[in-house]
Write a protein that holds these residues in place. Structure first.
Motif, PDB file in Angstrom:
ATOM      1  N   ILE A 171      -8.403 -17.572  19.409  1.00  0.00           N
ATOM      2  CA  ILE A 171      -7.166 -17.910  18.722  1.00  0.00           C
ATOM      3  C   ILE A 171      -7.336 -17.409  17.294  1.00  0.00           C
ATOM      4  CG2 ILE A 171      -5.610 -19.729  17.956  1.00  0.00           C
ATOM      5  CD1 ILE A 171      -6.754 -21.483  20.242  1.00  0.00           C
ATOM      6  N   SER A 231      -5.961 -17.498  13.647  1.00  0.00           N
ATOM      7  CA  SER A 231      -5.125 -18.346  12.809  1.00  0.00           C
ATOM      8  C   SER A 231      -5.657 -18.346  11.384  1.00  0.00           C
ATOM      9  CB  SER A 231      -5.133 -19.778  13.362  1.00  0.00           C
ATOM     10  OG  SER A 231      -4.394 -20.637  12.538  1.00  0.00           O
ATOM     11  N   THR A 281       1.506 -14.386  21.266  1.00  0.00           N
ATOM     12  CA  THR A 281       1.835 -15.296  20.166  1.00  0.00           C
ATOM     13  C   THR A 281       2.138 -16.688  20.714  1.00  0.00           C
ATOM     14  OG1 THR A 281       4.156 -14.632  20.185  1.00  0.00           O
ATOM     15  CG2 THR A 281       2.691 -13.499  18.609  1.00  0.00           C
ATOM     16  N   SER A 312      -6.145 -28.134  17.757  1.00  0.00           N
ATOM     17  CA  SER A 312      -5.176 -27.244  17.101  1.00  0.00           C
ATOM     18  C   SER A 312      -4.988 -27.641  15.640  1.00  0.00           C
ATOM     19  CB  SER A 312      -3.826 -27.295  17.814  1.00  0.00           C
ATOM     20  OG  SER A 312      -3.936 -26.809  19.112  1.00  0.00           O
ATOM     21  N   VAL A 345      -4.206 -24.275  13.715  1.00  0.00           N
ATOM     22  CA  VAL A 345      -3.452 -23.402  14.620  1.00  0.00           C
ATOM     23  C   VAL A 345      -1.993 -23.853  14.634  1.00  0.00           C
ATOM     24  CG1 VAL A 345      -3.225 -22.598  17.003  1.00  0.00           C
ATOM     25  CG2 VAL A 345      -5.496 -22.955  16.011  1.00  0.00           C
ATOM     26  N   LYS A 346      -1.077 -22.870  14.586  1.00  0.00           N
ATOM     27  CA  LYS A 346       0.340 -23.185  14.547  1.00  0.00           C
ATOM     28  C   LYS A 346       1.142 -22.166  15.358  1.00  0.00           C
ATOM     29  CE  LYS A 346       0.479 -20.857  10.108  1.00  0.00           C
ATOM     30  NZ  LYS A 346      -0.728 -20.162  10.431  1.00  0.00           N
ATOM     31  N   ASP A 356       0.839 -18.021  15.592  1.00  0.00           N
ATOM     32  CA  ASP A 356      -0.530 -17.498  15.621  1.00  0.00           C
ATOM     33  C   ASP A 356      -0.743 -16.755  16.933  1.00  0.00           C
ATOM     34  OD1 ASP A 356      -1.114 -18.540  13.121  1.00  0.00           O
ATOM     35  OD2 ASP A 356      -2.183 -20.290  13.889  1.00  0.00           O
TER      36      ASP A 356
END
Length: 171
Positions: free
Chosen positions: A53, A55, A120, A153, A158-159, A162
């Protein structure tokens, strides 16, 4: 005097039968403790794949089981009571469509990351409620859902928007 030997031989035979049954039930070198821990664990065929991931300019790497068949997706993380911090489960739906998840028979609070075909993140459902039958919708068509431990998250920042890097997603 003969009653005692007969009783002892019956008990000895019963103990021997139980021991033999246990020996046949457990593969060589496997004790009852690993059996308890392995209950609900990934099947041996579920190989781990690397996923990241991205971010805030950082890459957070996880090892994930990828659920590709309807049977695998239906089972998911059900009945498991532990998920290592660096692990997750990636659900591959095979096509982009609206999806809904739930937590029935899932004991671990999870973050669900709904991911578009380009990798995404469309939406994140944080700290989903264990053992709930409430459906958790994707909110838009997605290709995949990544489940990781609840709260991760937020901890990693993480959003939505990302990027998730895995062979499943097109660049």
């Amino acid at each position: 005097m003969q009653a005692k030997p007969r009783f002892l031989s019956t008990v000895t035979r019963a103990v021997a039968a139980i021991a033999l049954g246990l020996a046949l039930a457990l593969p060589a070198g496997l004790s009852a403790q690993p059996l308890r821990l392995a209950q609900g664990a990934a099947s041996p065929a579920a190989a781990l794949e690397s996923l990241a991931i991205v971010s805030g300019g950082k890459r957070h790497v996880f090892q994930v089981e990828v659920m590709r068949t309807p049977e695998q997706r239906a089972r998911g993380l059900m009945h498991r009571r532990y998920l290592p911090a660096d692990r997750g489960m990636l659900f591959d739906f095979g096509r982009t469509e609206p999806v809904a998840m739930w937590m029935e028979n899932t004991y671990i609070p999870l973050d669900m990351l709904f991911i578009r075909a380009d990798g995404t993140i469309a939406r994140i459902a944080e700290n989903t409620e264990p053992l709930s039958q409430r459906t958790i919708p994707s909110g838009e068509p997605v290709l995949s859902v990544l489940e990781i431990n609840g709260g991760v998250s937020r901890t990693l920042g993480v959003k939505p928007g990302d990027r998730v890097e895995h062979a499943l997603f097109k660049r």
